[in-house]
Design a protein around this motif. Structure first.
Motif, PDB file in Angstrom:
ATOM      1  N   VAL A  47     -36.457 -15.204  41.699  1.00 43.87           N
ATOM      2  CA  VAL A  47     -35.410 -16.004  42.348  1.00 43.87           C
ATOM      3  C   VAL A  47     -34.491 -16.600  41.282  1.00 43.87           C
ATOM      4  N   ASP A  48     -33.263 -16.910  41.701  1.00 43.24           N
ATOM      5  CA  ASP A  48     -32.302 -17.475  40.752  1.00 43.24           C
ATOM      6  C   ASP A  48     -31.275 -18.291  41.535  1.00 43.24           C
ATOM      7  N   ILE A  49     -30.679 -19.273  40.849  1.00 41.92           N
ATOM      8  CA  ILE A  49     -29.624 -20.050  41.496  1.00 41.92           C
ATOM      9  C   ILE A  49     -28.306 -19.280  41.474  1.00 41.92           C
ATOM     10  N   THR A  97     -24.421 -10.541  24.357  1.00 49.43           N
ATOM     11  CA  THR A  97     -23.554 -10.981  23.250  1.00 49.43           C
ATOM     12  C   THR A  97     -23.860 -12.413  22.827  1.00 49.43           C
ATOM     13  N   ARG A  98     -24.930 -12.985  23.347  1.00 52.63           N
ATOM     14  CA  ARG A  98     -25.204 -14.388  23.017  1.00 52.63           C
ATOM     15  C   ARG A  98     -25.479 -14.519  21.520  1.00 52.63           C
ATOM     16  N   GLU A  99     -24.734 -15.398  20.870  1.00 50.62           N
ATOM     17  CA  GLU A  99     -24.855 -15.655  19.415  1.00 50.62           C
ATOM     18  C   GLU A  99     -24.656 -14.406  18.558  1.00 50.62           C
ATOM     19  N   GLN A 129     -31.516 -18.498  16.517  1.00 51.21           N
ATOM     20  CA  GLN A 129     -30.896 -19.748  16.052  1.00 51.21           C
ATOM     21  C   GLN A 129     -31.370 -20.941  16.889  1.00 51.21           C
ATOM     22  N   LYS A 130     -31.327 -20.750  18.197  1.00 54.95           N
ATOM     23  CA  LYS A 130     -31.717 -21.842  19.104  1.00 54.95           C
ATOM     24  C   LYS A 130     -33.157 -22.287  18.834  1.00 54.95           C
ATOM     25  N   ASP A 131     -34.056 -21.326  18.653  1.00 55.70           N
ATOM     26  CA  ASP A 131     -35.464 -21.692  18.492  1.00 55.70           C
ATOM     27  C   ASP A 131     -35.725 -22.326  17.125  1.00 55.70           C
ATOM     28  N   THR A 140     -24.631 -14.187  42.321  1.00 54.24           N
ATOM     29  CA  THR A 140     -24.134 -12.902  41.804  1.00 54.24           C
ATOM     30  C   THR A 140     -25.229 -12.146  41.048  1.00 54.24           C
ATOM     31  N   ARG A 141     -26.034 -12.877  40.304  1.00 53.70           N
ATOM     32  CA  ARG A 141     -27.105 -12.203  39.552  1.00 53.70           C
ATOM     33  C   ARG A 141     -28.101 -11.550  40.508  1.00 53.70           C
ATOM     34  N   ILE A 142     -28.473 -12.296  41.547  1.00 47.65           N
ATOM     35  CA  ILE A 142     -29.453 -11.749  42.499  1.00 47.65           C
ATOM     36  C   ILE A 142     -28.864 -10.547  43.242  1.00 47.65           C
ATOM     37  N   ASN A 189     -33.093 -20.929  31.490  1.00 49.42           N
ATOM     38  CA  ASN A 189     -32.496 -21.161  30.168  1.00 49.42           C
ATOM     39  C   ASN A 189     -33.034 -22.436  29.537  1.00 49.42           C
ATOM     40  N   THR A 190     -33.208 -22.366  28.222  1.00 48.89           N
ATOM     41  CA  THR A 190     -33.561 -23.569  27.463  1.00 48.89           C
ATOM     42  C   THR A 190     -32.607 -23.644  26.257  1.00 48.89           C
ATOM     43  N   PRO A 191     -31.307 -23.851  26.537  1.00 51.31           N
ATOM     44  CA  PRO A 191     -30.316 -23.767  25.461  1.00 51.31           C
ATOM     45  C   PRO A 191     -30.385 -24.955  24.504  1.00 51.31           C
ATOM     46  N   ALA A 235     -38.446  -7.823  22.841  1.00 49.30           N
ATOM     47  CA  ALA A 235     -37.162  -7.797  22.135  1.00 49.30           C
ATOM     48  C   ALA A 235     -36.166  -7.073  23.027  1.00 49.30           C
ATOM     49  N   GLU A 236     -34.975  -7.638  23.180  1.00 51.79           N
ATOM     50  CA  GLU A 236     -33.963  -6.954  23.978  1.00 51.79           C
ATOM     51  C   GLU A 236     -33.654  -5.608  23.340  1.00 51.79           C
ATOM     52  N   GLY A 237     -33.367  -4.622  24.187  1.00 56.67           N
ATOM     53  CA  GLY A 237     -33.103  -3.271  23.679  1.00 56.67           C
ATOM     54  C   GLY A 237     -34.356  -2.406  23.728  1.00 56.67           C
TER      55      GLY A 237
HETATM   56  P1  NAD Z   1     -30.976 -15.846  30.977  1.00 55.70           P
HETATM   57  O1  NAD Z   1     -29.810 -16.741  30.849  1.00 55.70           O
HETATM   58  O2  NAD Z   1     -30.728 -14.370  30.936  1.00 55.70           O
HETATM   59  O3  NAD Z   1     -31.736 -16.156  32.353  1.00 55.70           O
HETATM   60  C1  NAD Z   1     -32.041 -17.423  32.798  1.00 55.70           C
HETATM   61  C2  NAD Z   1     -31.750 -17.483  34.301  1.00 55.70           C
HETATM   62  O4  NAD Z   1     -32.292 -18.689  34.818  1.00 55.70           O
HETATM   63  C3  NAD Z   1     -30.263 -17.496  34.653  1.00 55.70           C
HETATM   64  O5  NAD Z   1     -29.965 -16.398  35.497  1.00 55.70           O
HETATM   65  C4  NAD Z   1     -30.066 -18.820  35.396  1.00 55.70           C
HETATM   66  O6  NAD Z   1     -29.131 -18.742  36.454  1.00 55.70           O
HETATM   67  C5  NAD Z   1     -31.463 -19.096  35.915  1.00 55.70           C
HETATM   68  N1  NAD Z   1     -31.735 -20.486  36.243  1.00 55.70           N
HETATM   69  C6  NAD Z   1     -31.389 -21.610  35.554  1.00 55.70           C
HETATM   70  N2  NAD Z   1     -31.879 -22.693  36.192  1.00 55.70           N
HETATM   71  C7  NAD Z   1     -32.557 -22.247  37.290  1.00 55.70           C
HETATM   72  C8  NAD Z   1     -33.292 -22.876  38.328  1.00 55.70           C
HETATM   73  N3  NAD Z   1     -33.439 -24.201  38.343  1.00 55.70           N
HETATM   74  N4  NAD Z   1     -33.839 -22.113  39.298  1.00 55.70           N
HETATM   75  C9  NAD Z   1     -33.695 -20.771  39.284  1.00 55.70           C
HETATM   76  N5  NAD Z   1     -33.018 -20.111  38.314  1.00 55.70           N
HETATM   77  C10 NAD Z   1     -32.464 -20.837  37.329  1.00 55.70           C
HETATM   78  O7  NAD Z   1     -32.012 -16.251  29.859  1.00 55.70           O
HETATM   79  P2  NAD Z   1     -33.169 -15.343  29.217  1.00 55.70           P
HETATM   80  O8  NAD Z   1     -32.635 -14.575  28.058  1.00 55.70           O
HETATM   81  O9  NAD Z   1     -33.877 -14.622  30.308  1.00 55.70           O
HETATM   82  O10 NAD Z   1     -34.099 -16.462  28.606  1.00 55.70           O
HETATM   83  C11 NAD Z   1     -34.895 -17.293  29.435  1.00 55.70           C
HETATM   84  C12 NAD Z   1     -35.902 -18.017  28.571  1.00 55.70           C
HETATM   85  O11 NAD Z   1     -36.745 -17.059  27.894  1.00 55.70           O
HETATM   86  C13 NAD Z   1     -35.287 -18.855  27.451  1.00 55.70           C
HETATM   87  O12 NAD Z   1     -36.088 -19.983  27.260  1.00 55.70           O
HETATM   88  C14 NAD Z   1     -35.381 -17.953  26.233  1.00 55.70           C
HETATM   89  O13 NAD Z   1     -35.443 -18.693  25.049  1.00 55.70           O
HETATM   90  C15 NAD Z   1     -36.692 -17.243  26.490  1.00 55.70           C
HETATM   91  N6  NAD Z   1     -36.799 -15.932  25.848  1.00 55.70           N
HETATM   92  C16 NAD Z   1     -35.755 -15.055  25.798  1.00 55.70           C
HETATM   93  C17 NAD Z   1     -35.910 -13.808  25.216  1.00 55.70           C
HETATM   94  C18 NAD Z   1     -34.768 -12.832  25.154  1.00 55.70           C
HETATM   95  O14 NAD Z   1     -34.886 -11.850  24.432  1.00 55.70           O
HETATM   96  N7  NAD Z   1     -33.682 -13.038  25.873  1.00 55.70           N
HETATM   97  C19 NAD Z   1     -37.151 -13.437  24.691  1.00 55.70           C
HETATM   98  C20 NAD Z   1     -38.205 -14.325  24.776  1.00 55.70           C
HETATM   99  C21 NAD Z   1     -38.026 -15.567  25.360  1.00 55.70           C
END
Ligand code: NAD
Length: 480
Positions: free
Chosen positions: A32-34, A341-343, A274-276, A37-39, A87-89, A160-162
């Protein structure tokens, strides 16, 4: 039937849950997601993220035991296990701005779970969070629990993405942290049972909560540190005539070091490193450990140095100005095989070149013009706040054009910057590119994709990170 609900249908939530659904046909998984469009995209033909192999996995289980929905409360209330992958930005304002993790999205998710839960739940931290977050989440949940038992687990994601699908199919390890109480141990076992459907038992590690939370931050810090280490050496290679690829190969042959993750480049990117690390730095500072904080901070500083060193090299090689010159940028994603493209270092490089008044023409096989314009208009750290919550329609940067073809991007250009290691950049017709460019024609390879010698034979002046310098570049002003 065990029911799983995952909050957050992003780069982690989507692929992770798709693989759980594929490997565990007897479990119902709802993501689920808020973001509506993503869903919708997850339910359509064009998935919201590009990841090799993902389409196939989703097609096999969507509608069977994998569902995507915006009806968050219904699915949270029905689930036995709730993954939180929001997200945990990095915080952009207030206490810890620019370093601390912003747990707004996590906290609101926890409060919602507490509100709608009517039965016992296992709540799994999938997002990367500061160590001790589980304690805060536990307080939010139990404070409003109405007699419901909540068990919090930390299960950080190492994909890892990719290569996400391969990584999920065959993980180096799955890490599960939980409370060392009977309830905690039972919850750990329940999650272990899910992964045991396809992951060998010796790869499922269990620890206490804080070790699991901290391991994810530490793993990312170690990975990024390797890149900054080799990048620091690459600067010295350029100054001395050593070759960073040869040095990395020789260093990596030591089995204590190993060969992977030792490619010098224009710098690391992606949503996590960077964020972590900033988050780790902040936690060290808060725990009275400034020396440790400064150690890790240096990893980011070298990464920033590497990006600005690259920009300086481009400008100084081209007679100390790129004003009005067309620079082609090949690759904008932070690495190959993703559209993320993040960062990405491409943002800082493009901004640096724009600062010197270059005209930039960008080609990336997976990144849209809209995304590129948004990235170039955005402030630092704003990118990881959900897109639908960001101010829309940034003013397009006029000196930037985006093409869907590498030859179009490079036509009439004075220089080419390769910023992502897409395989297709290795086999471009560089002779054709050379003929269509202004002379002298420059290639600045930020990913060591091309063979500098072959390109020099065509007539290019070539800069490859960490490689012995082209005679032309040696005569140009020193780059710091
Ligand atoms: P993302 O931005 O792709 O996805 C996060 C999603 O959460 C978004 O679609 C957003 O709309 C949704 N969201 C936010 N608040 C919400 C809520 N209250 N209820 C429902 N949905 C909600 O982010 P991501 O890349 O998937 O990363 C998510 C987490 O995983 C982060 O903490 C990141 O650090 C961690 N992480 C990411 C990766 C990576 O490679 N991207 C790898 C390991 C860990």
């Amino acid at each position: 039937m065990v029911k799983i609900c995952c909050l957050g249908a992003g780069y982690v939530g989507g692929p992770t849950m798709a693989v759980i659904a594929l490997k565990c046909p007897s479990i119902e998984v709802v993501v689920v997601d808020i973001s509506v469009t993503r869903i919708s995209a997850w339910n359509g033909d064009q998935l919201p993220i590009y990841e090799p192999g993902l389409d196939d996995v989703v097609k096999q289980c969507r509608g069977r035991n994998l569902f995507f929905s915006t009806d968050i409360e219904k699915h949270v209330s029905e689930a036995d296990i709730i993954f939180v992958s929001v997200n945990t930005p990095t915080k952009t304002r207030g206490l810890g701005a620019g370093k601390a993790a912003d747990l707004t999205y996590w906290e609101s998710a926890a409060r919602m779970i507490a509100d709608v839960a009517r039965s016992d739940k296992i709540v799994v931290e999938k997002s990367t969070v500061p160590v001790k977050t589980a304690e805060a989440i536990e307080k939010i949940l139990t404070h409003n629990s109405k007699g419901i038992d909540f068990q919090i687990l930390s299960n950080p994601e190492f994909l890892a993405e990719g290569t996400a699908i391969q990584d999920l199919f065959n993980p180096d390890r799955v890490l599960i942290g939980g409370r060392e109480t009977p309830g905690g141990r039972k919850a750990v076992q329940a999650l272990k049972d899910v992964y045991a459907n396809w992951v060998p038992e010796d790869r499922i590690l269990t620890t206490n909560l804080w070790s699991a939370e901290l391991s994810k931050l530490a793993a990312n810090a170690f990975l990024a540190q390797r890149i900054s280490s080799v990048n620091a050496i690459s600067a010295l290679c350029e100054a001395t005539g050593a070759n960073a690829s040869e040095v990395a190969y020789a260093v990596g042959k030591d089995t204590r070091i190993g060969p992977r993750f030792l490619n010098s480049s224009v710098g690391f990117g992606g949503s996590c490193f960077q964020k972590d690390i900033l988050n780790l730095v902040y936690i060290c500072e808060c725990n009275g450990l400034p020396e440790v904080a400064n150690y890790w901070k240096q990893v980011i500083k070298i990464n920033d140095y590497q990006k600005s060193r690259f920009v300086n090299r481009v400008v100084s090689s081209m007679f100390n100005t790129v004003a009005g010159k067309k620079i082609a940028v090949l690759g904008f994603a932070f690495k190959k095989d993703t559209g993320d493209t993040r960062e990405t270092p491409a943002i800082d490089v493009c901004k640096g070149l724009l600062g010197d008044k270059a005209r930039i023409s960008i080609y990336d096989p997976q990144v849209t013009e809209d995304q590129i314009q948004r990235d170039l208009a955005m402030n630092k750290f704003d990118w990881d706040h959900p897109v639908h919550l960001q101010p829309m329609s940034p003013t397009a940067v006029k000196q930037v054009t985006v093409t869907w073809d590498a030859y179009e991007a490079t036509k009439g250009a004075h220089g080419v910057c390769i910023l992502t290691e897409w395989d297709e950049f290795k086999s471009l017709d560089y002779k054709k590119i050379y003929e269509s460019m202004q002379k002298p024609a420059f290639v600045f390879d930020g990913r060591n994709v091309v063979d500098p010698q072959k390109l020099r034979e065509i007539g290019f002046i070539v800069y490859s990170i960490g490689k012995p310098l082209d005679p032309w570049l040696k005569d140009m002003p020193a780059v710091a």
